[in-house]
Write a protein that holds these residues in place. Structure first.
Motif, PDB file in Angstrom:
ATOM      1  N   ILE A  24       0.836  -1.206   0.000  1.00 57.42           N
ATOM      2  CA  ILE A  24       0.000   0.000   0.000  1.00 57.42           C
ATOM      3  C   ILE A  24       0.869   1.255   0.000  1.00 57.42           C
ATOM      4  O   ILE A  24       0.639   2.192  -0.781  1.00 57.42           O
ATOM      5  CB  ILE A  24      -0.955   0.005   1.209  1.00 57.42           C
ATOM      6  CG1 ILE A  24      -1.858  -1.243   1.179  1.00 57.42           C
ATOM      7  CG2 ILE A  24      -1.782   1.283   1.225  1.00 57.42           C
ATOM      8  CD1 ILE A  24      -2.693  -1.410  -0.071  1.00 57.42           C
ATOM      9  N   GLU A  51      -7.582  -9.898   1.120  1.00 57.33           N
ATOM     10  CA  GLU A  51      -8.009  -8.679   1.824  1.00 57.33           C
ATOM     11  C   GLU A  51      -7.118  -7.498   1.450  1.00 57.33           C
ATOM     12  O   GLU A  51      -7.606  -6.387   1.175  1.00 57.33           O
ATOM     13  CB  GLU A  51      -7.967  -8.908   3.344  1.00 57.33           C
ATOM     14  CG  GLU A  51      -8.926  -9.966   3.863  1.00 57.33           C
ATOM     15  CD  GLU A  51      -8.493 -11.394   3.533  1.00 57.33           C
ATOM     16  OE1 GLU A  51      -9.381 -12.250   3.382  1.00 57.33           O
ATOM     17  OE2 GLU A  51      -7.276 -11.629   3.402  1.00 57.33           O
ATOM     18  N   LYS A  54      -7.740  -6.229  -2.116  1.00 54.28           N
ATOM     19  CA  LYS A  54      -8.897  -5.322  -2.235  1.00 54.28           C
ATOM     20  C   LYS A  54      -8.539  -3.905  -1.794  1.00 54.28           C
ATOM     21  O   LYS A  54      -8.964  -2.925  -2.408  1.00 54.28           O
ATOM     22  CB  LYS A  54     -10.062  -5.862  -1.411  1.00 54.28           C
ATOM     23  CG  LYS A  54     -10.682  -7.116  -2.009  1.00 54.28           C
ATOM     24  CD  LYS A  54     -11.683  -7.748  -1.072  1.00 54.28           C
ATOM     25  CE  LYS A  54     -12.167  -9.090  -1.629  1.00 54.28           C
ATOM     26  NZ  LYS A  54     -12.946  -9.851  -0.657  1.00 54.28           N
ATOM     27  N   LYS A  55      -7.710  -3.819  -0.756  1.00 55.94           N
ATOM     28  CA  LYS A  55      -7.262  -2.494  -0.313  1.00 55.94           C
ATOM     29  C   LYS A  55      -6.348  -1.861  -1.364  1.00 55.94           C
ATOM     30  O   LYS A  55      -6.443  -0.658  -1.642  1.00 55.94           O
ATOM     31  CB  LYS A  55      -6.532  -2.614   1.028  1.00 55.94           C
ATOM     32  CG  LYS A  55      -6.189  -1.270   1.648  1.00 55.94           C
ATOM     33  CD  LYS A  55      -5.568  -1.417   3.028  1.00 55.94           C
ATOM     34  CE  LYS A  55      -5.244  -0.038   3.615  1.00 55.94           C
ATOM     35  NZ  LYS A  55      -4.575  -0.149   4.936  1.00 55.94           N
ATOM     36  N   TYR A  58      -8.335  -0.267  -4.167  1.00 56.04           N
ATOM     37  CA  TYR A  58      -8.886   1.041  -3.795  1.00 56.04           C
ATOM     38  C   TYR A  58      -7.812   2.128  -3.847  1.00 56.04           C
ATOM     39  O   TYR A  58      -8.013   3.198  -4.434  1.00 56.04           O
ATOM     40  CB  TYR A  58      -9.502   0.965  -2.396  1.00 56.04           C
ATOM     41  CG  TYR A  58      -9.867   2.312  -1.828  1.00 56.04           C
ATOM     42  CD1 TYR A  58     -11.027   2.968  -2.235  1.00 56.04           C
ATOM     43  CD2 TYR A  58      -9.037   2.945  -0.894  1.00 56.04           C
ATOM     44  CE1 TYR A  58     -11.352   4.221  -1.731  1.00 56.04           C
ATOM     45  CE2 TYR A  58      -9.359   4.189  -0.389  1.00 56.04           C
ATOM     46  CZ  TYR A  58     -10.516   4.830  -0.807  1.00 56.04           C
ATOM     47  OH  TYR A  58     -10.815   6.070  -0.317  1.00 56.04           O
TER      48      TYR A  58
END
Length: 281
Positions: A24, A51, A54-55, A58
């Motif tokens: 991220i 999980e 998916k972050k 975004y």
């Protein structure tokens, strides 16, 4: 597969200068650097949870960063043992699934080795394996490009004509063109405007404009021997005529992504992006 709006530049993995080395933070840092793509490195295994994927989707969309992925190195679709071929197919499928969950676009892999076998029979084995991969991904609704890479050693499956032919035969397949590998595989060839024009014209002739509008490209400096690729180098410490390459990419109006695989990944990605934006054609 969604369409890419321009030629984007990014890093093979999390930029080295990222303060906190996470996927991220890497995506955010790519944007802060002024780049607009990042390749998720699954080279030692698909280490991104659903999980976190998916972050990542975004965050990448929020920051307009295009995500690609490099599947694990442990892939040989021409292995003599059936179990190794099945495991190789599984690694490509898993990489594609996770990238798709992350909102990504294109997954690259090294398809296999000739193992001193006739190239025609090796091609057929790899084609059949990729048919299985494509079938399963289609059944699961996974929509990303599957990309056999132009490889850096003559012992590896992956010369230009082979990966283009696979792309003609399989709906989800397009090639990854690693220009450094082409240079090393040809022992110092594939390093001129004329040769690059010939490569891109060949791709467009065989695969149509769609292929040039969706190119997955790797670039770095490279050291090579008579046996092909030895190691990647920074662009400025190599004999790659990378500025001329960027001119040809602009001349052909190529869209997609250029991933820097130099040891100084973000430095060379930024160098190429800046030079590309300066070029007038």
């Amino acid at each position: 597969m969604f369409k890419v709006d321009r030629l984007r530049f990014g890093t093979a993995g999390i930029p080295l200068s990222t303060p906190k080395r996470s996927t991220i933070d890497g995506i955010i840092h790519v944007r802060n650097l002024g780049l607009d793509a990042m390749e998720l490195e699954f080279v030692r295994g698909v280490n991104l949870s659903p999980e976190l994927a998916k972050k990542a989707k975004y965050v990448a969309r929020k920051h307009d960063v295009l995500l690609t992925a490099h599947a694990p190195y442990y892939i040989n679709l021409n292995a003599s043992e059936k179990a190794k071929v099945e495991a190789s197919k599984r690694r490509i499928i898993q990489s594609a699934e996770r990238l798709y969950q992350a909102g990504g676009w294109s997954v690259v892999f090294h398809a296999g080795y000739y193992l001193k076998q006739p190239k025609e029979s090796v091609y057929q084995r790899i084609l059949e394996a990729l048919k299985d991969v494509q079938r399963e991904l289609m059944d699961k609704g996974v929509k990303v490009w599957i990309r056999p890479e132009l490889t850096g050693k003559p012992t590896q499956f992956g010369e230009l004509r082979e990966i283009v032919k696979l792309s003609e035969e399989l709906e989800m397949v397009l090639p990854t063109i690693d220009f450094a590998h082409a240079h090393a595989r040809n022992r110092g060839g594939c390093n001129s405007a004329e040769e690059w024009r010939e490569m891109l014209a060949f791709i467009e002739d065989r695969l149509g404009r769609e292929a040039l509008d969706n190119m997955h490209i790797h670039v770095s400096g490279i050291e090579y021997t008579d046996k092909g690729e030895k190691r990647h180098l920074p662009l400025k410490k190599s004999d790659m005529n990378w500025e001329d390459l960027l001119r040809i990419l602009k001349e052909f109006r190529v869209k997609g992504v250029v991933i820097s695989e130099s040891p100084n990944i973000e430095e060379d990605a930024l160098l190429m992006k800046k030079k590309y934006e300066e070029i007038k054609v």
